[in-house]
Design a protein around this motif. Structure first.
Motif, PDB file in Angstrom:
ATOM      1  N   THR A  53       0.834  -1.209  -0.094  1.00 59.88           N
ATOM      2  CA  THR A  53      -0.091  -0.139  -0.145  1.00 59.88           C
ATOM      3  C   THR A  53       0.959   1.221   0.062  1.00 59.88           C
TER       4      THR A  53
ATOM      5  N   GLY B 198      -1.645   2.500  -6.429  1.00 66.61           N
ATOM      6  CA  GLY B 198      -1.622   3.714  -7.342  1.00 66.61           C
ATOM      7  C   GLY B 198      -0.856   3.469  -8.522  1.00 66.61           C
ATOM      8  N   THR B 199       0.204   2.492  -8.510  1.00 70.48           N
ATOM      9  CA  THR B 199       1.241   2.621  -9.809  1.00 70.48           C
ATOM     10  C   THR B 199       0.834   1.536 -10.442  1.00 70.48           C
TER      11      THR B 199
ATOM     12  N   LEU C  48      -4.070   3.981  -1.359  1.00 75.03           N
ATOM     13  CA  LEU C  48      -3.409   4.686  -2.325  1.00 75.03           C
ATOM     14  C   LEU C  48      -3.704   4.159  -3.867  1.00 75.03           C
ATOM     15  N   HIS C  49      -4.684   3.200  -3.995  1.00 75.31           N
ATOM     16  CA  HIS C  49      -4.977   2.511  -5.248  1.00 75.31           C
ATOM     17  C   HIS C  49      -6.141   3.176  -6.142  1.00 75.31           C
ATOM     18  N   GLU C  50      -7.274   3.247  -5.417  1.00 78.29           N
ATOM     19  CA  GLU C  50      -8.632   3.930  -5.800  1.00 78.29           C
ATOM     20  C   GLU C  50      -8.909   5.380  -5.037  1.00 78.29           C
ATOM     21  N   TYR C  51      -8.089   5.289  -4.090  1.00 75.70           N
ATOM     22  CA  TYR C  51      -8.347   6.632  -2.983  1.00 75.70           C
ATOM     23  C   TYR C  51      -9.582   6.795  -2.589  1.00 75.70           C
TER      24      TYR C  51
END
Length: 227
Positions: free
Chosen positions: A66, A71-72, A86-89
């Motif tokens: 995470t 998110g990358t 931090l992926h879809e926020y």
């Protein structure tokens, strides 16, 4: 009878209050102060050991993906939908427990690293070892700030060991944080006291190569963020 009960109640409250007061009063049973212990070689080395240990709270955390991958393009939902911070926020907010743990762990690590320099002057070690351990700690602290500024942008910039309770640190700009990291690492490289990398034989300590690599990463990150 009522008068007797009243007197007894007053005495009981008095005993309770005085008992709590003595409980709150600290008593150093060992008679060894922090300065005395950390002035020994064993105590001084334990300070840096503690700073290294704080890295585990980041790099050995179950939330590592995470922190650094979500998110990358290295992080994708497969059969199961991933709703990481931090992926879809979707779950990211100021009280998010996962991101708060990253934030607090970094500052705990910074404080632990600063303790090395704070107690260094009184340590019963030779000057060469003292300088080496202080610069190792400076790189560790710089690494924690690198994580903070890359994740949160501007953050409170604390530049020395905090020995008492203080709150309300103002938020510095990302530019100020990057400038501090760069200055610290450039000074460490210029000192030239860190060992060369021993990665091929087990490693385990901050090396000159590690300091230079972090400095290079900081230059690249600052150029991207501040452009």
């Amino acid at each position: 009878m009522k008068k007797f009960k009243y007197i007894f109640a007053v005495l009981a409250c008095f005993v309770t209050i005085t008992g709590c007061d003595s409980f709150r009063t600290t008593d150093n049973k060992s008679n060894v102060t922090d300065v005395q212990y950390f002035s020994t070689k064993t105590g001084f080395e334990s300070l840096l050991d503690n700073a290294y240990e704080k890295l585990h709270d980041i790099y050995s955390s179950s939330s590592y993906p995470t922190f650094f991958n979500a998110g990358t393009d290295e992080y994708e939902s497969a059969r199961s939908y991933i709703n990481d911070e931090l992926h879809e926020y979707e779950t990211l907010n100021p009280e998010n427990t996962v991101m708060k743990s990253l934030y607090t762990s970094c500052y705990q690590g910074i404080r632990a690293a600063y303790a090395v320099k704070y107690y260094a002057d009184n340590a019963s070690v030779d000057e060469s070892l003292r300088s080496k351990r202080v610069d190792e700690a400076r790189v560790i602290a710089a690494n924690f700030y690198y994580i903070l500024v890359n994740t949160f942008g501007g953050v409170p910039l604390i530049t020395e060991y905090v020995s008492n309770i203080e709150t309300g640190y103002p938020r510095a700009t990302a530019s100020d944080v990057y400038a501090f990291i760069i200055e610290e690492l450039e000074n460490v490289v210029a000192d030239g006291v860190l060992e060369n990398s021993t990665a091929t034989s087990g490693g385990g300590r901050v090396s000159m190569e590690a300091a230079k690599a972090l400095l290079a990463k900081t230059y690249l990150a600052a150029a991207w963020d501040l452009d």
